[in-house]
Structures are given as structure tokens and as C-alpha cells.
Enzyme design. Sequence first.
Site, short mmCIF file in Angstrom:
data_model
loop_
_atom_site.label_atom_id
_atom_site.label_comp_id
_atom_site.label_asym_id
_atom_site.label_seq_id
_atom_site.Cartn_x
_atom_site.Cartn_y
_atom_site.Cartn_z
N HIS A 213 0.80 -1.24 0.00
CA HIS A 213 0.00 0.00 0.00
C HIS A 213 0.82 1.28 0.00
O HIS A 213 0.27 2.37 -0.07
CB HIS A 213 -0.95 0.03 1.20
CG HIS A 213 -0.24 0.32 2.50
ND1 HIS A 213 0.38 -0.65 3.22
CD2 HIS A 213 -0.05 1.47 3.18
CE1 HIS A 213 0.93 -0.12 4.31
NE2 HIS A 213 0.68 1.17 4.31
C1 UD1 Z 1 -1.97 5.77 5.36
C2 UD1 Z 1 -0.68 6.31 5.94
C3 UD1 Z 1 0.38 5.23 5.93
C4 UD1 Z 1 -0.11 3.97 6.61
C5 UD1 Z 1 -1.44 3.53 6.02
C6 UD1 Z 1 -2.00 2.38 6.81
C7 UD1 Z 1 -0.29 8.70 5.56
C8 UD1 Z 1 0.47 9.71 4.77
N1 UD1 Z 1 -0.18 7.43 5.16
O1 UD1 Z 1 -1.71 5.44 4.00
O2 UD1 Z 1 1.52 5.68 6.63
O3 UD1 Z 1 0.84 2.95 6.45
O4 UD1 Z 1 -2.38 4.62 6.08
O5 UD1 Z 1 -2.92 1.65 6.08
O6 UD1 Z 1 -0.95 9.06 6.50
N2 UD1 Z 1 -8.99 4.79 0.84
C9 UD1 Z 1 -10.25 4.23 0.72
N3 UD1 Z 1 -10.91 3.90 1.88
C10 UD1 Z 1 -10.40 4.11 3.11
C11 UD1 Z 1 -9.12 4.68 3.21
C12 UD1 Z 1 -8.43 5.02 2.07
O7 UD1 Z 1 -10.76 4.03 -0.37
O8 UD1 Z 1 -11.05 3.78 4.12
C13 UD1 Z 1 -8.25 5.11 -0.42
C14 UD1 Z 1 -8.55 6.51 -0.94
O9 UD1 Z 1 -8.52 6.44 -2.33
C15 UD1 Z 1 -7.36 7.30 -0.45
C16 UD1 Z 1 -6.24 6.27 -0.50
O10 UD1 Z 1 -6.85 5.04 -0.13
O11 UD1 Z 1 -7.08 8.42 -1.25
C17 UD1 Z 1 -5.09 6.57 0.43
O12 UD1 Z 1 -5.54 6.71 1.78
P1 UD1 Z 1 -4.70 7.55 2.85
O13 UD1 Z 1 -5.29 7.43 4.19
O14 UD1 Z 1 -4.46 8.93 2.34
O15 UD1 Z 1 -3.28 6.88 2.82
P2 UD1 Z 1 -2.90 5.34 2.98
O16 UD1 Z 1 -2.28 4.89 1.71
O17 UD1 Z 1 -4.03 4.58 3.53
N1 UDP Z 2 -3.94 -5.54 8.65
C1 UDP Z 2 -5.22 -6.05 8.77
N2 UDP Z 2 -5.88 -6.41 7.62
C2 UDP Z 2 -5.33 -6.30 6.39
C3 UDP Z 2 -4.00 -5.78 6.29
C4 UDP Z 2 -3.34 -5.41 7.43
O1 UDP Z 2 -5.75 -6.17 9.88
O2 UDP Z 2 -5.99 -6.65 5.41
C5 UDP Z 2 -3.23 -5.14 9.87
C6 UDP Z 2 -1.91 -5.82 10.09
O3 UDP Z 2 -2.09 -7.06 10.74
C7 UDP Z 2 -1.16 -4.81 10.93
C8 UDP Z 2 -1.69 -3.49 10.44
O4 UDP Z 2 -2.91 -3.77 9.77
O5 UDP Z 2 -1.48 -4.94 12.30
C9 UDP Z 2 -0.73 -2.86 9.49
O6 UDP Z 2 -1.32 -1.79 8.87
P1 UDP Z 2 -0.90 -1.24 7.45
O7 UDP Z 2 -0.16 -2.28 6.70
O8 UDP Z 2 -2.13 -0.69 6.85
O9 UDP Z 2 0.00 0.00 7.83
P2 UDP Z 2 1.51 0.20 8.31
O10 UDP Z 2 1.79 -0.73 9.41
O11 UDP Z 2 2.39 0.00 7.12
O12 UDP Z 2 1.55 1.63 8.72
#
Ligand code: UD1
Ligand code: UDP
Length: 376
Positions: A213
Site C-alpha cells: 500500500h
Molecule cells: C496511510 C498512511 C500510511 C499507513 C497507512 C495504513 C499517511 C500519509 N499514510 O496510508 O503511513 O501505512 O495509512 O494503512 O498518512 N482509501 C479508501 N478507503 C479508506 C481509506 C483510504 O478508499 O477507508 C483510499 C482513498 O482512495 C485514499 C487512499 O486510499 O485516497 C489513500 O488513503 P490515505 O489514508 O491517504 O493513505 P494510505 O495509503 O491509507
Molecule cells: N492488517 C489487517 N488487515 C489487512 C491488512 C493489514 O488487519 O488486510 C493489519 C496488520 O495485521 C497490521 C496493520 O494492519 O497490524 C498494518 O497496517 P498497514 O499495513 O495498513 O500500515 P503500516 O503498518 O504500514 O503503517
Amino acid sequence: MTISITTVLGARPQFIKAATVSRALRAFGIRESLVHTGQHYDRSMSEVFFEELGIPAPDRHLGVGSGTHAAQTGAMLQAVEQVLLEDRPDVVLVYGDTNSTLAGALAASKIGIPVAHVEAGLRSLNRAMPEELNRVLTDHLATWLLCPTDLAVRNLDREGIGSDGDALGRRVDQVGDVMFDATRVFGELSTLRSTVGTALDLEDGGYVLATVHRAENTDDPRRLRRILEALARIAERRTVVWPMHPRTARAIEGAVDVPGFDRVRRIDPVGYLDMLWLEGHADVVLTDSGGVQKEAYFAGVPCVTLRDETEWVELIDTGWNRLAPPDGSCDIVQIAESAAPGRSDFVGYGDGAASERIAAILGEGPPPRRSETIST
Ligand code: UD1
Ligand code: UDP
């Protein structure tokens, strides 16, 4: 005196971290109010964690949603400030390195509310990562720096935080890793309740688990394509299961022409109990997630990290994790095929009581500022 804490959170890994910390805070008699920024909002990215991990329902939901970094962080900043002005907590608690983390820390510190940062001190040393900017800035705003590892403490020391000469009297503690706490607390529940193995018809140890992601991978078509091609090649011989983050699902919409990619079993994001099951029964994990790298190690499963570097360098040093940057410089498939368990004597992420340690530290109240100490 009862300490009041407002926790600002909004992204999937923060709900998981809060699950054990919130319990501990409340058990220590600390009054906690939860503010959900709304950064993640799909049921599978947010609500499911509150339900299955018994996290108290958020006291406020700011509904900020997605946007560019400035739009999203700015909207959160404004909305969090409003809540903090009304509630005036003693402490604001934030987790990790997301935009919700920075917004919470900045809003609080600008109005004089001290900030506690869980997962302080991590560094990738890659300033192109939005998360690196968020964590550096949050660490420099925080009063309590609650570090998961010794290396995190040393990273802060190098930046003059918490060292002997810290004129701001900030407090740095190595408390252990709250994600380790979470796997300890919820591991058994996962074994009892998770049905994902049956639902997907997965044999124990017979598959590869993938998650992707990071912006650096999803937003760079060449890196994304290399990852898809590698997973497609692995899927020629082995089952590959990929719970897909919505960001990635959107990014690969135009990439269906990768030969063999339809063999990769793509599923919606799963809840934490299912994720622990999937990690625990996989042969190898391929990921760019911070949390998943560690959970693979907690489960005793080798990991391949699809990034150029990682904050969790202990896992590289001990052989549990290998970097496979999708920049064309290496053969991801070969690295995945040769992944093997690392050193068995490594015990670097604490004892499963980081949450209790955090509650005990915050329960003591703020450390005196160095200047106040000197003037008395
Ligand atoms: C964010 C964090 C990242 C973290 C990740 C955990 C920042 C800059 N990044 O990244 O550090 O590892 O969360 O998962 O804060 N979207 C949906 N539904 C949702 C959420 C997101 O469709 O419920 C889609 C949207 O298109 C959105 C994109 O995902 O624009 C990115 O979401 P965003 O929260 O901005 O960043 P993440 O990639 O989730
Ligand atoms: N996770 C989850 N379901 C998923 C993918 C990840 O519950 O489909 C959990 C995973 O076990 C871990 C956390 O989400 O505890 C990690 O989050 P993510 O990879 O979104 O973000 P990051 O740790 O890179 O910030």
C-alpha cells in the site's frame, strides 16, 4: 489527580495499536477520549477493528476522509484543534507516522497541550516518504517519546531529543512495541474466531501472503508493475493471497494486462483476527507494510520487504526480513523463494507489556521542563 488524555487516531494500524493501549490507560484510571479523524473510513479499514478488538467507540468522529496531503492534514488540524479547545485534555496521545499523527501532534502543541508519541524514534532516513516527515516532525513536537526499540532511542539522541542536554526536558522511554502486545492479547482470539482459512480453503503453510500500500509502490507504475509481475510468477507454482488496501485496488485497475496476475488471489482487506491467522499460517510474507513486517517475525514467518529500506532494521540484521526493492535492481521472486527463518536468539520488541508501561509513564503527569527545574 485524574489525568485526561485525548487520543487522536484515524488509520488502520492506529486502531490496532490503540486496542491494547486504551485498555491499559483505562485500567490505570486515566480518562481517555478517542478522536477518530476519519482518515480511514471503509468498514474494512476502520469499524471492523473497533468491533472485533473491543476498542471503545470514538467520542468524536471528524469525518475528514481522503485528500492530498495538505488538504487532508489541514482539515484534520482545524477539526482536531476545535475539539482540543473544547475538551482541554492534559495530554494528547498519537501513534505512528500518518497524517492523523502529525495533525494531532501539531494541533495540540500549538495550543500548549503536551503530546505523547507512541512508536517514537523510528527512521527510514528517506525524506521522500510522507511517513518519515510525519514521524520526524511529531517526534520534535512531543514531550513523551515512547520508543519501541533501543535503536529508536539512539535515533532520537542523535537529533538531540531526550539526551542529557535536552533543554526542553522531554522524556524518552524504551517501552517495547505495542504491536507485540496486540499479537499477544489477540492471538488466541484469532485462533478461536478466525474463519479465513476455511473460507479461502488454505492449507497450513501452503501459501504466500502479500500486502502492498505504500505510495512509493502504488503511485509509481514501474514499481507497481514489477510487484505484480513478481507475484504473478510466484503464483504459477504457489497460492498467493493478497488482502488489498483500497489505495492499491484503485492503482491496479489499469494493470490487468500483467500476464498471469489473475492467478493471484486478491481479497478485500481483512480484520485483524483474520490477518493474524493469515500471517501465522503463511510460508512467507511479502509486504511494504511496517506492521506486517513485524507481525511476520512475531509469527516466526520469514518476510520479504518490498521497499528500498525499512525502519525495522533489527529484522534485517537478524535475517528474519530481506529487502527486495521493486526498483529493477533485484529478482523479487528469487528472494521470496530463498526466504528462510532468521536468528532464533533475537528478542528485540519487548515483553508484551509496552501498553502498561505507557499508561504508567503517562499516569505520572508531565516531566518538569528543564528551565522550570533550573529556576526552582
Ligand atoms: C496511510 C498512511 C500510511 C499507513 C497507512 C495504513 C499517511 C500519509 N499514510 O496510508 O503511513 O501505512 O495509512 O494503512 O498518512 N482509501 C479508501 N478507503 C479508506 C481509506 C483510504 O478508499 O477507508 C483510499 C482513498 O482512495 C485514499 C487512499 O486510499 O485516497 C489513500 O488513503 P490515505 O489514508 O491517504 O493513505 P494510505 O495509503 O491509507
Ligand atoms: N492488517 C489487517 N488487515 C489487512 C491488512 C493489514 O488487519 O488486510 C493489519 C496488520 O495485521 C497490521 C496493520 O494492519 O497490524 C498494518 O497496517 P498497514 O499495513 O495498513 O500500515 P503500516 O503498518 O504500514 O503503517
